[in-house]
Design an enzyme around this catalytic site. Structure first.
Site, short mmCIF file in Angstrom:
data_model
loop_
_atom_site.label_atom_id
_atom_site.label_comp_id
_atom_site.label_asym_id
_atom_site.label_seq_id
_atom_site.Cartn_x
_atom_site.Cartn_y
_atom_site.Cartn_z
N GLU A 12 -6.14 4.52 -8.26
CA GLU A 12 -6.15 3.21 -7.64
C GLU A 12 -6.00 3.31 -6.13
O GLU A 12 -5.21 4.13 -5.63
CB GLU A 12 -4.95 2.45 -8.22
N CYS A 51 -3.91 1.58 1.13
CA CYS A 51 -2.81 2.14 0.36
C CYS A 51 -3.42 3.22 -0.53
O CYS A 51 -4.20 2.90 -1.43
CB CYS A 51 -2.17 1.02 -0.47
N CYS A 62 2.17 9.71 -11.96
CA CYS A 62 3.33 10.15 -11.18
C CYS A 62 4.41 10.66 -12.13
O CYS A 62 4.68 10.03 -13.15
CB CYS A 62 3.89 8.98 -10.36
N CYS A 70 10.13 6.23 -12.00
CA CYS A 70 11.05 5.18 -11.54
C CYS A 70 10.93 4.00 -12.50
O CYS A 70 9.84 3.66 -12.96
CB CYS A 70 10.73 4.76 -10.11
N CYS A 130 8.46 0.90 -11.89
CA CYS A 130 7.13 1.21 -11.35
C CYS A 130 6.11 1.42 -12.47
O CYS A 130 6.33 2.22 -13.38
CB CYS A 130 7.23 2.46 -10.48
N CYS A 162 1.17 -1.94 -8.02
CA CYS A 162 0.55 -0.63 -8.06
C CYS A 162 0.59 -0.02 -9.46
O CYS A 162 1.63 -0.02 -10.11
CB CYS A 162 1.31 0.24 -7.07
N1 SAH Z 1 6.18 7.87 -4.87
C1 SAH Z 1 6.23 7.31 -3.57
C2 SAH Z 1 5.05 6.44 -3.19
C3 SAH Z 1 4.48 5.50 -4.19
S1 SAH Z 1 5.29 3.96 -4.55
C4 SAH Z 1 7.52 6.55 -3.38
O1 SAH Z 1 8.24 6.37 -4.35
O2 SAH Z 1 7.84 6.16 -2.26
C5 SAH Z 1 5.24 3.03 -3.08
C6 SAH Z 1 6.36 1.99 -3.01
O3 SAH Z 1 6.16 0.92 -3.95
C7 SAH Z 1 7.71 2.60 -3.34
O4 SAH Z 1 8.69 2.18 -2.46
C8 SAH Z 1 7.93 2.06 -4.74
O5 SAH Z 1 9.25 2.09 -5.09
C9 SAH Z 1 7.35 0.66 -4.65
N2 SAH Z 1 7.14 0.03 -5.95
C10 SAH Z 1 6.78 0.61 -7.11
N3 SAH Z 1 6.73 -0.30 -8.12
C11 SAH Z 1 7.05 -1.49 -7.58
C12 SAH Z 1 7.17 -2.82 -8.10
N4 SAH Z 1 6.94 -3.09 -9.37
N5 SAH Z 1 7.52 -3.80 -7.24
C13 SAH Z 1 7.74 -3.55 -5.94
N6 SAH Z 1 7.62 -2.32 -5.38
C14 SAH Z 1 7.30 -1.30 -6.19
#
Ligand code: SAH
Length: 359
Positions: free
Chosen positions: A110, A123, A130, A134, A137, A349
């Site tokens: 994406e 982006c 990944c 988390c 996410c 994302c």
């Molecule tokens: N792995 C890296 C980059 C990808 S995520 C990182 O963790 O920084 C990019 C950003 O989007 C991160 O800060 C992540 O925590 C956030 N993110 C992921 N899922 C999300 C969601 N459902 N709502 C808001 N932010 C989110």
């Protein structure tokens, strides 16, 4: 809660991921392309033409380069340029465009193009899926497949540039994947996007959840890119709840490495903080966060949670978000709130891929 998997295991999985057999042209510098054309029996100046065609004209097959001799073009028609195929495109009312790109091995990633009055931000993804998992996410919920190659990262930026018919101004590594688990290809792409595509390093941001020792190593490169840390919690227990790898990389160690980064590079660090209602958005969390960041050359970027279907976190109310902002400001912490973009296109994302992959 996600199963515990060690950071060593995660790195081993990332390292063992597939590398493609034929080195594609995308990612090569003018000098490398000049060598390449000479190895194929052509004069060096054709390297410059090839460079222009690759990075500025969106060339996808060498058969199309009209300035090249006809026979040579025909001979090279099968050379791997390194461009991915557009699989799906979705545009939100605010102009944000989400792309699904199909890689040479059929994997889907994406990419998002985010236009504002003066900018066009891309982006980009750094991995297929990944491994960090988390809890809030969508990408993390889908598991990990492989690292992206350098050309697969550059391609995302060119795709957005061509689709908008406008130069990309900013790049954020905030798509799928953990960039610091794929440092070599990410840094290779940063170099090429800077020198070949012409995007300033200061307009690029690498976002990471933090991998021990990697922030320090990144500092050694003395890049001008912005480092953004996905902090998301004001204490260790809370961070462990949201980010499985935090168990092996404590908040204190992460913050210490960030302080060192600021010292070595002289550049401030951005801390990203996803606001989850009644989880990490209380006034005491704001104060606890401010304590950690006192005297720290940093900036907090609050991200109101973008709902995903796999978990039932909630986005805090505007009043609650503002209270968090005020809490940080009262302690003189620089803070901004990230405006949600392209929600109508397909929310957070990773969700677009999840909903479209099987179609
Ligand atoms: N792995 C890296 C980059 C990808 S995520 C990182 O963790 O920084 C990019 C950003 O989007 C991160 O800060 C992540 O925590 C956030 N993110 C992921 N899922 C999300 C969601 N459902 N709502 C808001 N932010 C989110």
């Amino acid at each position: 809660m996600s199963p515990v998997i060690s950071l060593e295991q995660i790195q081993a999985i990332a390292d063992s991921s597939v590398t493609l057999p034929q080195v594609p042209l995308l990612g090569m510098s003018v000098a490398e392309l000049s060598d390449w054309v000479q190895q194929h029996g052509q004069p060096a100046y054709r390297g410059k033409q090839l460079h222009q065609w690759l990075y500025q004209q969106g060339g996808r097959s060498l058969a199309d380069i009209s300035v090249f001799p006809k026979q040579w073009r025909a001979d090279l028609a099968d050379v791997n340029v390194g461009r991915s195929a557009l699989h799906y495109r979705s545009e939100a009312p605010d102009g944000t465009v989400k792309f699904l790109l199909k890689l040479a091995d059929g994997r889907i990633i994406e990419t998002v193009g985010i236009p504002t009055e003066k900018r066009l931000t891309v982006c980009v993804s750094s991995q297929v899926g990944c491994p960090m998992a988390c809890d809030f996410c969508a990408t993390g919920k889908g598991g990990f497949t492989r690292n992206l190659a350098q050309h697969e990262i550059i391609d995302q930026v060119l795709t957005v540039q061509e689709d908008f018919g406008q130069r990309v101004s900013n790049i954020v590594f905030m798509g799928m994947g953990e960039p610091l688990l794929n440092s070599e290809n990410v840094l290779g792409a940063v170099r090429s996007l800077n020198t070949d595509v012409g995007i300033g390093q200061r307009l690029m941001t690498i976002s990471t959840v933090g991998i021990p020792g990697r922030i320090q190593r990144l500092a050694q490169h003395q890049l001008q890119v912005t480092l953004a840390i996905s902090l998301h919690a004001s204490n260790q227990a809370l961070r462990e709840q949201l980010i499985p790898s935090a168990r092996q990389y404590p908040l204190a160690a992460l913050l210490a490495e960030c302080r060192e980064y600021v010292q070595v590079t002289g550049r401030r660090v951005t801390f990203e903080y996803v606001l989850l209602a009644d989880v990490n958005d209380r006034p005491e969390h704001a104060l606890e966060l401010a304590e950690h960041l006192q005297g720290f050359q940093s900036h907090v970027n609050l991200i109101p949670y973008n709902p995903i279907s796999e978990v039932d976190y909630q986005c805090p109310s505007d009043r609650r978000i503002q209270a968090f902002v005020d809490g940080l400001k009262s302690r003189h912490i620089a803070v901004s709130v990230r405006r949600a973009r392209g929600l109508a296109a397909d929310a957070a994302c990773g969700q677009l891929r999840a909903s479209r992959e099987l179609k």
